[in-house]
Design a protein around this motif. Structure first.
Motif, PDB file in Angstrom:
ATOM      1  N   LEU A  10      -3.385 -28.630 -17.965  1.00  0.00           N
ATOM      2  CA  LEU A  10      -3.676 -27.789 -17.054  1.00  0.00           C
ATOM      3  C   LEU A  10      -4.782 -28.296 -16.335  1.00  0.00           C
ATOM      4  O   LEU A  10      -5.590 -29.031 -16.622  1.00  0.00           O
ATOM      5  N   LYS A  11      -4.510 -28.120 -14.772  1.00  0.00           N
ATOM      6  CA  LYS A  11      -5.482 -28.673 -13.808  1.00  0.00           C
ATOM      7  C   LYS A  11      -5.944 -27.279 -13.285  1.00  0.00           C
ATOM      8  O   LYS A  11      -5.397 -26.503 -12.766  1.00  0.00           O
ATOM      9  N   MET A  12      -7.383 -27.189 -13.375  1.00  0.00           N
ATOM     10  CA  MET A  12      -7.986 -25.782 -13.063  1.00  0.00           C
ATOM     11  C   MET A  12      -9.029 -25.953 -11.981  1.00  0.00           C
ATOM     12  O   MET A  12      -9.818 -27.164 -12.259  1.00  0.00           O
ATOM     13  N   HIS A  13      -9.142 -25.329 -10.809  1.00  0.00           N
ATOM     14  CA  HIS A  13     -10.191 -25.390  -9.881  1.00  0.00           C
ATOM     15  C   HIS A  13     -11.247 -23.880 -10.389  1.00  0.00           C
ATOM     16  O   HIS A  13     -10.579 -22.963 -10.366  1.00  0.00           O
ATOM     17  N   PRO A  84     -11.258 -15.284 -15.127  1.00  0.00           N
ATOM     18  CA  PRO A  84     -12.540 -14.959 -13.955  1.00  0.00           C
ATOM     19  C   PRO A  84     -13.158 -16.128 -13.629  1.00  0.00           C
ATOM     20  O   PRO A  84     -13.675 -16.266 -12.481  1.00  0.00           O
ATOM     21  N   TYR A  85     -13.083 -17.304 -14.016  1.00  0.00           N
ATOM     22  CA  TYR A  85     -13.774 -18.575 -13.595  1.00  0.00           C
ATOM     23  C   TYR A  85     -12.817 -19.528 -12.945  1.00  0.00           C
ATOM     24  O   TYR A  85     -13.145 -20.306 -12.115  1.00  0.00           O
ATOM     25  N   ARG A  86     -11.490 -18.900 -13.007  1.00  0.00           N
ATOM     26  CA  ARG A  86     -10.514 -19.836 -12.339  1.00  0.00           C
ATOM     27  C   ARG A  86     -10.056 -19.370 -10.939  1.00  0.00           C
ATOM     28  O   ARG A  86      -9.802 -18.401 -10.699  1.00  0.00           O
ATOM     29  N   GLU A  87     -10.332 -20.552  -9.785  1.00  0.00           N
ATOM     30  CA  GLU A  87      -9.870 -19.968  -8.401  1.00  0.00           C
ATOM     31  C   GLU A  87      -8.417 -20.433  -8.431  1.00  0.00           C
ATOM     32  O   GLU A  87      -7.715 -19.648  -7.807  1.00  0.00           O
ATOM     33  N   SER A  88      -7.858 -21.467  -9.083  1.00  0.00           N
ATOM     34  CA  SER A  88      -6.260 -21.868  -9.192  1.00  0.00           C
ATOM     35  C   SER A  88      -6.175 -22.717 -10.302  1.00  0.00           C
ATOM     36  O   SER A  88      -7.023 -23.345 -10.791  1.00  0.00           O
ATOM     37  N   ALA A  89      -4.785 -22.713 -10.715  1.00  0.00           N
ATOM     38  CA  ALA A  89      -4.569 -23.800 -11.777  1.00  0.00           C
ATOM     39  C   ALA A  89      -2.955 -24.030 -11.877  1.00  0.00           C
ATOM     40  O   ALA A  89      -2.314 -23.258 -11.094  1.00  0.00           O
TER      41      ALA A  89
END
Length: 108
Positions: A10-13, A84-89
């Motif tokens: 996973l790549k998470m912003h 809630p922390y994730r802007e995008s993934a």
């Protein structure tokens, strides 16, 4: 040691300013993944070149067992706590086709 059969990346912003709390929550809910009998390991990595970008990698014995976990209530709860922390993934899945040890000896 046998080579893992299936890897998920996973790549998470993460929202700016929420990185430290995200790391704490990831650590606190990680057992939802690592306690699954088909899970072989779970890693959190922070990018050195992109601000607020994290990679989460996990290895599984095979794709079928990962997909079963992915549809489980444990995974749903795990995702809900991190969301809630994730802007995008984005997610990438892959079959492991080789694994070299430090000595160059191939496993599996």
């Amino acid at each position: 040691m046998t080579s893992p059969g299936f890897r998920v990346m996973l790549k998470m912003h993460i929202h700016s300013g929420m990185e430290e709390e995200f790391e704490k929550v990831w650590r606190s809910v990680g057992a939802a993944v690592t306690d699954h009998p088909a899970n072989l390991g779970h890693w959190l990595m922070r990018s050195t070149s992109e601000e607020g970008v994290y990679y989460i990698s996990s290895d599984w014995v095979d794709e079928q067992r990962f997909r079963e976990f992915e549809e489980s209530w444990e995974h749903g709860e795990h995702r809900a706590l991190l969301h809630p922390y994730r802007e995008s993934a984005t997610i990438s899945t892959m079959h492991v086709v080789g694994h070299l040890l430090k000595s160059g000896e191939e496993v599996g």
